[in-house]
Design a protein around this motif. Structure first.
Motif, PDB file in Angstrom:
ATOM      1  N   GLY A   1      22.027   6.162  52.389  1.00 46.34           N
ATOM      2  CA  GLY A   1      20.701   6.682  52.066  1.00 46.34           C
ATOM      3  C   GLY A   1      20.249   7.764  53.033  1.00 46.34           C
ATOM      4  N   GLU A   2      20.414   7.500  54.310  1.00 45.78           N
ATOM      5  CA  GLU A   2      20.015   8.455  55.353  1.00 45.78           C
ATOM      6  C   GLU A   2      20.767   9.777  55.211  1.00 45.78           C
ATOM      7  OE1 GLU A   2      21.637   9.256  59.814  1.00 45.78           O
ATOM      8  OE2 GLU A   2      21.736   7.216  59.013  1.00 45.78           O
ATOM      9  N   LEU A   3      22.086   9.702  55.066  1.00 45.82           N
ATOM     10  CA  LEU A   3      22.897  10.918  55.007  1.00 45.82           C
ATOM     11  C   LEU A   3      22.644  11.686  53.711  1.00 45.82           C
ATOM     12  CD1 LEU A   3      26.237   9.507  56.459  1.00 45.82           C
ATOM     13  CD2 LEU A   3      24.463  10.806  57.656  1.00 45.82           C
ATOM     14  N   LEU A   4      22.433  10.966  52.630  1.00 44.85           N
ATOM     15  CA  LEU A   4      22.168  11.623  51.358  1.00 44.85           C
ATOM     16  C   LEU A   4      20.829  12.352  51.389  1.00 44.85           C
ATOM     17  CD1 LEU A   4      23.083  12.237  48.500  1.00 44.85           C
ATOM     18  CD2 LEU A   4      22.147  10.025  47.786  1.00 44.85           C
ATOM     19  N   GLU A   5      19.823  11.767  52.003  1.00 43.42           N
ATOM     20  CA  GLU A   5      18.527  12.442  52.098  1.00 43.42           C
ATOM     21  C   GLU A   5      18.648  13.750  52.860  1.00 43.42           C
ATOM     22  OE1 GLU A   5      15.514  11.998  50.687  1.00 43.42           O
ATOM     23  OE2 GLU A   5      16.719  10.613  49.471  1.00 43.42           O
ATOM     24  N   ARG A   6      19.459  13.760  53.895  1.00 36.34           N
ATOM     25  CA  ARG A   6      19.656  14.987  54.658  1.00 36.34           C
ATOM     26  C   ARG A   6      20.372  16.039  53.834  1.00 36.34           C
ATOM     27  NH1 ARG A   6      21.668  11.866  59.973  1.00 36.34           N
ATOM     28  NH2 ARG A   6      22.778  13.810  60.424  1.00 36.34           N
ATOM     29  N   ARG A   7      21.362  15.647  53.063  1.00 34.26           N
ATOM     30  CA  ARG A   7      22.041  16.598  52.175  1.00 34.26           C
ATOM     31  C   ARG A   7      21.080  17.120  51.101  1.00 34.26           C
ATOM     32  NH1 ARG A   7      27.884  16.461  51.698  1.00 34.26           N
ATOM     33  NH2 ARG A   7      28.801  15.287  53.410  1.00 34.26           N
ATOM     34  N   ARG A   8      20.257  16.244  50.571  1.00 32.86           N
ATOM     35  CA  ARG A   8      19.298  16.685  49.557  1.00 32.86           C
ATOM     36  C   ARG A   8      18.327  17.721  50.115  1.00 32.86           C
ATOM     37  NH1 ARG A   8      18.107  10.647  47.145  1.00 32.86           N
ATOM     38  NH2 ARG A   8      19.723  10.653  45.521  1.00 32.86           N
ATOM     39  N   ALA A   9      17.923  17.535  51.361  1.00 34.37           N
ATOM     40  CA  ALA A   9      17.026  18.511  51.996  1.00 34.37           C
ATOM     41  C   ALA A   9      17.709  19.866  52.126  1.00 34.37           C
ATOM     42  CB  ALA A   9      16.568  17.996  53.361  1.00 34.37           C
TER      43      ALA A   9
ATOM     44  N   CYS B   1      41.818  26.364  29.334  1.00 30.92           N
ATOM     45  CA  CYS B   1      40.476  25.864  29.684  1.00 30.92           C
ATOM     46  C   CYS B   1      39.662  27.039  30.211  1.00 30.92           C
ATOM     47  CB  CYS B   1      40.574  24.750  30.713  1.00 30.92           C
ATOM     48  SG  CYS B   1      41.531  23.311  30.204  1.00 30.92           S
ATOM     49  N   PRO B   2      39.114  27.879  29.325  1.00 26.74           N
ATOM     50  CA  PRO B   2      38.477  29.118  29.772  1.00 26.74           C
ATOM     51  C   PRO B   2      37.249  28.915  30.637  1.00 26.74           C
ATOM     52  CG  PRO B   2      38.158  28.771  27.401  1.00 26.74           C
ATOM     53  CD  PRO B   2      39.157  27.768  27.850  1.00 26.74           C
ATOM     54  N   THR B   3      36.466  27.902  30.377  1.00 27.55           N
ATOM     55  CA  THR B   3      35.278  27.684  31.203  1.00 27.55           C
ATOM     56  C   THR B   3      35.667  27.279  32.613  1.00 27.55           C
ATOM     57  OG1 THR B   3      34.001  27.021  29.252  1.00 27.55           O
ATOM     58  CG2 THR B   3      33.120  26.408  31.406  1.00 27.55           C
ATOM     59  N   SER B   4      36.614  26.357  32.715  1.00 29.36           N
ATOM     60  CA  SER B   4      37.103  25.943  34.027  1.00 29.36           C
ATOM     61  C   SER B   4      37.695  27.131  34.774  1.00 29.36           C
ATOM     62  CB  SER B   4      38.155  24.846  33.858  1.00 29.36           C
ATOM     63  OG  SER B   4      38.721  24.481  35.094  1.00 29.36           O
ATOM     64  N   ALA B   5      38.472  27.959  34.082  1.00 34.40           N
ATOM     65  CA  ALA B   5      39.088  29.125  34.716  1.00 34.40           C
ATOM     66  C   ALA B   5      38.032  30.092  35.230  1.00 34.40           C
ATOM     67  CB  ALA B   5      40.020  29.825  33.725  1.00 34.40           C
ATOM     68  N   ASP B   6      36.961  30.257  34.466  1.00 26.17           N
ATOM     69  CA  ASP B   6      35.888  31.161  34.893  1.00 26.17           C
ATOM     70  C   ASP B   6      35.185  30.623  36.128  1.00 26.17           C
ATOM     71  OD1 ASP B   6      34.085  33.478  34.458  1.00 26.17           O
ATOM     72  OD2 ASP B   6      32.606  31.904  34.075  1.00 26.17           O
ATOM     73  N   LEU B   7      34.893  29.313  36.150  1.00 24.05           N
ATOM     74  CA  LEU B   7      34.269  28.722  37.335  1.00 24.05           C
ATOM     75  C   LEU B   7      35.193  28.831  38.540  1.00 24.05           C
ATOM     76  CD1 LEU B   7      32.651  25.528  35.766  1.00 24.05           C
ATOM     77  CD2 LEU B   7      31.505  27.652  36.418  1.00 24.05           C
ATOM     78  N   PHE B   8      36.471  28.630  38.332  1.00 21.81           N
ATOM     79  CA  PHE B   8      37.460  28.745  39.410  1.00 21.81           C
ATOM     80  C   PHE B   8      37.450  30.145  40.017  1.00 21.81           C
ATOM     81  CE2 PHE B   8      42.223  29.178  40.359  1.00 21.81           C
ATOM     82  CZ  PHE B   8      42.134  28.545  41.591  1.00 21.81           C
ATOM     83  N   ARG B   9      37.265  31.162  39.181  1.00 23.35           N
ATOM     84  CA  ARG B   9      37.231  32.541  39.669  1.00 23.35           C
ATOM     85  C   ARG B   9      35.941  32.871  40.403  1.00 23.35           C
ATOM     86  NH1 ARG B   9      39.683  33.600  34.592  1.00 23.35           N
ATOM     87  NH2 ARG B   9      37.615  33.892  33.648  1.00 23.35           N
ATOM     88  N   ARG B  10      34.820  32.252  39.989  1.00 26.44           N
ATOM     89  CA  ARG B  10      33.518  32.753  40.453  1.00 26.44           C
ATOM     90  C   ARG B  10      32.736  31.822  41.371  1.00 26.44           C
ATOM     91  NH1 ARG B  10      29.437  34.241  36.912  1.00 26.44           N
ATOM     92  NH2 ARG B  10      30.093  32.988  35.136  1.00 26.44           N
ATOM     93  N   GLN B  11      33.070  30.534  41.409  1.00 26.69           N
ATOM     94  CA  GLN B  11      32.247  29.650  42.235  1.00 26.69           C
ATOM     95  C   GLN B  11      32.585  29.812  43.719  1.00 26.69           C
ATOM     96  OE1 GLN B  11      31.962  25.605  40.556  1.00 26.69           O
ATOM     97  NE2 GLN B  11      30.025  26.342  39.704  1.00 26.69           N
ATOM     98  N   PHE B  12      31.559  29.558  44.532  1.00 25.64           N
ATOM     99  CA  PHE B  12      31.623  29.864  45.961  1.00 25.64           C
ATOM    100  C   PHE B  12      30.876  28.774  46.717  1.00 25.64           C
ATOM    101  CE2 PHE B  12      30.068  32.373  49.704  1.00 25.64           C
ATOM    102  CZ  PHE B  12      31.301  32.763  50.209  1.00 25.64           C
ATOM    103  N   ALA B  13      31.575  28.123  47.646  1.00 24.90           N
ATOM    104  CA  ALA B  13      30.979  27.021  48.409  1.00 24.90           C
ATOM    105  C   ALA B  13      30.392  27.544  49.712  1.00 24.90           C
ATOM    106  CB  ALA B  13      32.039  25.963  48.703  1.00 24.90           C
ATOM    107  N   VAL B  14      29.150  27.182  49.967  1.00 27.69           N
ATOM    108  CA  VAL B  14      28.492  27.496  51.236  1.00 27.69           C
ATOM    109  C   VAL B  14      28.352  26.198  52.032  1.00 27.69           C
ATOM    110  CG1 VAL B  14      27.298  29.539  50.384  1.00 27.69           C
ATOM    111  CG2 VAL B  14      26.220  27.286  50.121  1.00 27.69           C
ATOM    112  N   PRO B  15      28.056  26.286  53.323  1.00 27.53           N
ATOM    113  CA  PRO B  15      28.009  25.064  54.130  1.00 27.53           C
ATOM    114  C   PRO B  15      27.114  23.977  53.531  1.00 27.53           C
ATOM    115  CG  PRO B  15      27.972  26.973  55.565  1.00 27.53           C
ATOM    116  CD  PRO B  15      27.873  27.493  54.155  1.00 27.53           C
ATOM    117  N   MET B  16      27.639  22.758  53.494  1.00 30.43           N
ATOM    118  CA  MET B  16      26.888  21.607  52.997  1.00 30.43           C
ATOM    119  C   MET B  16      27.358  20.351  53.707  1.00 30.43           C
ATOM    120  SD  MET B  16      24.814  19.741  51.356  1.00 30.43           S
ATOM    121  CE  MET B  16      23.917  20.790  50.228  1.00 30.43           C
TER     122      MET B  16
END
Length: 379
Positions: A254-262, A336-351
């Motif tokens: 619960g504690e760690l999830l609240e921090r991620r949600r913030a 799987c064109p939708t998956s392929a498009d997300l694979f090309r364009r999604q970008f992870a930032v610090p979390m």
């Protein structure tokens, strides 16, 4: 400036004290007292019939498919946009992974795509709670029930998430968890198999220990019983050191999830007006565990260029996850064109739960500059 890592585990004095206790106990290997305590805690939290503590989620998926009776040539439909562990597990047992495309808004498997792929050779479906967001289990359960198929939940990323009020990890008759260092709770490496069926769990537990059961238990039997190998097993046990860490971490969900949600809320607030990214979408009937915060970049943005700029400033980032059907190891026939498009364009930032809001502000400020520097059509 100090670096801002993409991921960071939340481990401290409580976990160290738990490890010290195991060091002093005389039993540090798997299936000992701490492992048993962890399994009991998982059963209580998730309300399942049994839980098996394991060394990782991939092992849990492998054992689940063995116990569900998947045979060579059987087809198992798997969510495409995911770390490829589900498809690997299908191959481990000689099955054929069939890749199902995903929803464009959530990245979770599209139930309509699943149903369209069912053939006489199909025996089951593995749904994935993509980077922490549960899939559409009402629809998936209806489909698998209608066709007489098993349903497995890969909840590797989703500890703490919910779907229609129920926790991820309890959304299918069999579920698999991960406790890798990137997850919401962690022991560095680790996993668990959760199931409504105690017999399935008993078989998985036996196979996880070379097919001879718990050495810890056998050492306490009066006399000298000689173990017999009754199944072809593996060394998939979770050490009691890792189990002790996880017993602490379970109490901190619960504690760690609240921090991620913030952190997620801050990103959403600061990027709400950014035309070059689309924010994660969370349907109203579920909650996100925020293992990752994935932005979908405008097609005109050079993702690699953005990443290079952020990393040059000490800011961690990544590509998201994988379009599994594009990985050469599978020689997949599905498109799987939708998956392929997300694979090309999604970008992870610090979390992660250790991020400060000031660090989030710095990430966003740098990201905005980088987006404009690497957009082919300048905004």
């Amino acid at each position: 400036m100090d670096p801002i890592p993409l991921v960071k585990a939340s481990l401290g004095e409580q976990e160290l004290a738990a490890v010290a206790e195991v060091f002093a106990s005389g039993w540090q290997a798997g299936q000992g007292p701490k492992g048993k305590a962890l399994e009991a805690a998982l059963i209580e939290r998730y309300g399942v019939g049994d839980a098996v503590a394991l060394n990782n989620c991939g092992s849990a998926l492998h054992l689940a498919l063995l116990e569900l009776g998947v045979k060579p040539g059987d087809e198992v439909i798997v969510a495409d946009y995911s770390f490829p562990a589900p498809a690997h597990a299908v191959h481990y047992v000689g099955g054929v992974p069939v890749f199902a495309d995903v929803r464009a808004d959530t990245g979770t498997v599209d139930p309509a795509a699943v149903e369209a792929l069912i053939t006489p050779r199909t025996v089951g479906v593995i749904a994935v709670d993509t980077v922490g967001l549960p899939a559409d289990y009402a629809e998936l359960t209806a489909i698998t029930d209608r066709h007489g198929l098993f349903l497995v939940e890969d909840a590797a990323c989703a500890v703490g998430a919910t779907y229609r009020g129920q926790e991820a990890g309890a959304l299918a008759p069999v579920a698999c968890l991960s406790f890798h260092g990137r997850k919401g709770i962690t022991s560095g490496e680790g996993g668990a198999l959760l199931t409504a069926d105690p017999a399935l769990a008993a078989g998985a537990r036996l196979r996880s220990s070379f097919g001879i059961g718990s050495i810890f238990d056998q050492a306490r039997v009066v006399g000298l019983p000689i173990p017999e190998f009754t199944a072809l097993g593996y060394n998939y046990k979770l050490s009691d050191i890792a189990a002790a860490i996880l017993l602490v971490q379970l109490g901190r969900i619960g504690e760690l999830l609240e921090r991620r949600r913030a952190v997620a809320a801050r990103y959403a607030e600061l990027l709400a007006d950014e035309e070059l990214v689309t924010l994660p979408h969370v349907p109203s009937d579920r909650t996100h565990a925020w293992q990752s915060f994935l932005l979908t970049l405008d097609p005109d943005v050079d993702r690699a260029g953005v990443a290079a700029d952020l990393r040059a400033q000490g800011i961690g980032c990544g590509h998201g996850t994988w379009a599994s059907h594009l990985q050469p190891v599978y020689e997949a026939k599905q498109d799987c064109p939708t998956s392929a498009d997300l694979f090309r364009r999604q970008f992870a930032v610090p979390m992660h739960a250790e991020l400060t809001l000031d660090q989030v502000d710095r990430v966003v400020a740098s990201l905005r500059v980088a987006l404009r520097a690497h957009a082919s059509t300048r905004v």
